[in-house]
Design an enzyme around this catalytic site. Sequence first.
Site, short mmCIF file in Angstrom:
data_model
loop_
_atom_site.label_atom_id
_atom_site.label_comp_id
_atom_site.label_asym_id
_atom_site.label_seq_id
_atom_site.Cartn_x
_atom_site.Cartn_y
_atom_site.Cartn_z
N ARG A 230 1.01 -1.36 0.68
CA ARG A 230 0.05 -0.13 -0.26
C ARG A 230 0.65 1.79 -0.10
O ARG A 230 1.86 1.64 0.35
CB ARG A 230 -0.69 -0.06 1.61
CG ARG A 230 -1.76 -0.60 0.89
CD ARG A 230 -3.09 -0.47 0.06
NE ARG A 230 -4.44 -1.32 0.30
CZ ARG A 230 -4.07 -2.65 -0.49
NH1 ARG A 230 -3.31 -2.54 -1.32
NH2 ARG A 230 -5.63 -3.08 -0.62
N GLU A 259 -5.01 7.92 -6.30
CA GLU A 259 -4.61 6.38 -7.39
C GLU A 259 -6.27 7.45 -8.19
O GLU A 259 -7.17 7.21 -7.56
CB GLU A 259 -4.92 5.05 -7.18
CG GLU A 259 -3.42 4.56 -7.29
CD GLU A 259 -3.68 3.00 -5.69
OE1 GLU A 259 -3.97 3.06 -6.74
OE2 GLU A 259 -2.44 2.49 -6.14
N HIS A 277 -1.13 -0.39 -10.71
CA HIS A 277 -1.74 -0.76 -9.67
C HIS A 277 -2.55 -2.30 -9.44
O HIS A 277 -3.64 -2.30 -10.39
CB HIS A 277 -3.25 -0.45 -8.87
CG HIS A 277 -3.08 -1.57 -7.50
ND1 HIS A 277 -4.19 0.10 -6.52
CD2 HIS A 277 -3.13 -1.86 -6.84
CE1 HIS A 277 -3.61 -0.77 -5.52
NE2 HIS A 277 -3.44 -2.22 -5.34
#
Length: 316
Positions: A230, A259, A277
Site C-alpha cells: 500500500r 490513485e 496498481h
Amino acid sequence: MSHVVLVLVETVNDYLPLLEREGFELILAPTPASRAAAIAEHGARIDAVLTRGPLGLFDAEMAALPLLKIICVIGAGYEHVDLQAASNRGITVTNGAGANASSVADHAMALLLSLVRAIPQADAAIRRGEWNKLRLPSLAGKRMGIIGLGAVGQAIAKRAANGFDMSIRYHNRQPRPDTPYTYHADLHEMAGAVDFLIVATPGGNATRHLVGQSVLEALGPQGYLINIGRASVIDTPALIAALTEGRIAGAGLDVFDDEPRVPDALKVLGNVVLTPHVAGQSPEAAQDTVQLVLENLQAFFAGQPVLTPVHLPDPQ
C-alpha cells in the site's frame, strides 16, 4: 432465499458469474455515483457487500444497509473498511488473503528486475535508435528484506531465494518460526543490511509511513525499494527526495497515495518504474479471488465459520 450482494469492485467482473450460478443476486456499483444510488435504491435488500481495501465501506453506508451481515474484501488489505462500525453492528468481515499472492509476487520480481536491470530505459533507447550498453547489477546472491511476511511476502521470498539465490530477511509484527528467513524486529536495522527492500504489508494506521526518511537513509544509495503493498506505508515526499538526491538507487512502485493520480515528480525520474496498481491482476488471481469470496459467503450463510475472517475490535 436469495442473498443480495452489493459489488463495489471493478476488476473481477468476468468471474462474477461464479456467484450468480450459486444463486447470489448481484448489484454492480463500481463508481461513487452508482454506489450511492445502489445503496439508496436497494439498501433494504442488501445483506452482503464485496469491496476492496481502498474502496472500503463506511459507517454511514452500513447504517443504510439494515440487513447487512457480511463484508467480503478482495485482496489482503481492508484499510478503508470501518471495522469498529462492523463490530458494533455484528457484521462479519473477510478478506482475500493469499488469493492473489502468486500474481503479486510475480509482479514484485518483475518490477525489481526491470528496475535494477533498467529494462524500460533500454527498450526506450533502442526505439530511439540508440545502442547503449550499461554495466548494471546482477540480482543473484543479493540480500532482500521484506516488510510483511504474509502470503505475498512468503511468495516473494520463495522466488528470490530459490530463483536468485538471495538471502532473505524480514520485518513483521512477530517472528515466523515456520520459515527459514532471518527476522528483524528493527526495520532500520534490516534496511541497512539489504540491497532490495520490498513492501508487502497491508495499509492502515499501524503501518502508515513505516518507510520514511530514516529507513530510506538506512537502505542507502545502492539500495532499491519495491512497493506492491500500500502507498500509505511509504512517506512519498521523503521517497521522492531520496530518489531525486540519489540517496537510494531506485524504486519500483505499483501503488500510489491518490490513485489514479501519480505525482509528476515521480514521472520525471529516470530511476523509477511505475505500474498502475496491477500487481494482483491476472486471470488466475481474479478467479481465485472470486472463488474465495464465494466460499466465504456460502460458509457464512450456512452458519459455518468463514475461511478468512478479519479480526474486529470489541463492540462499543
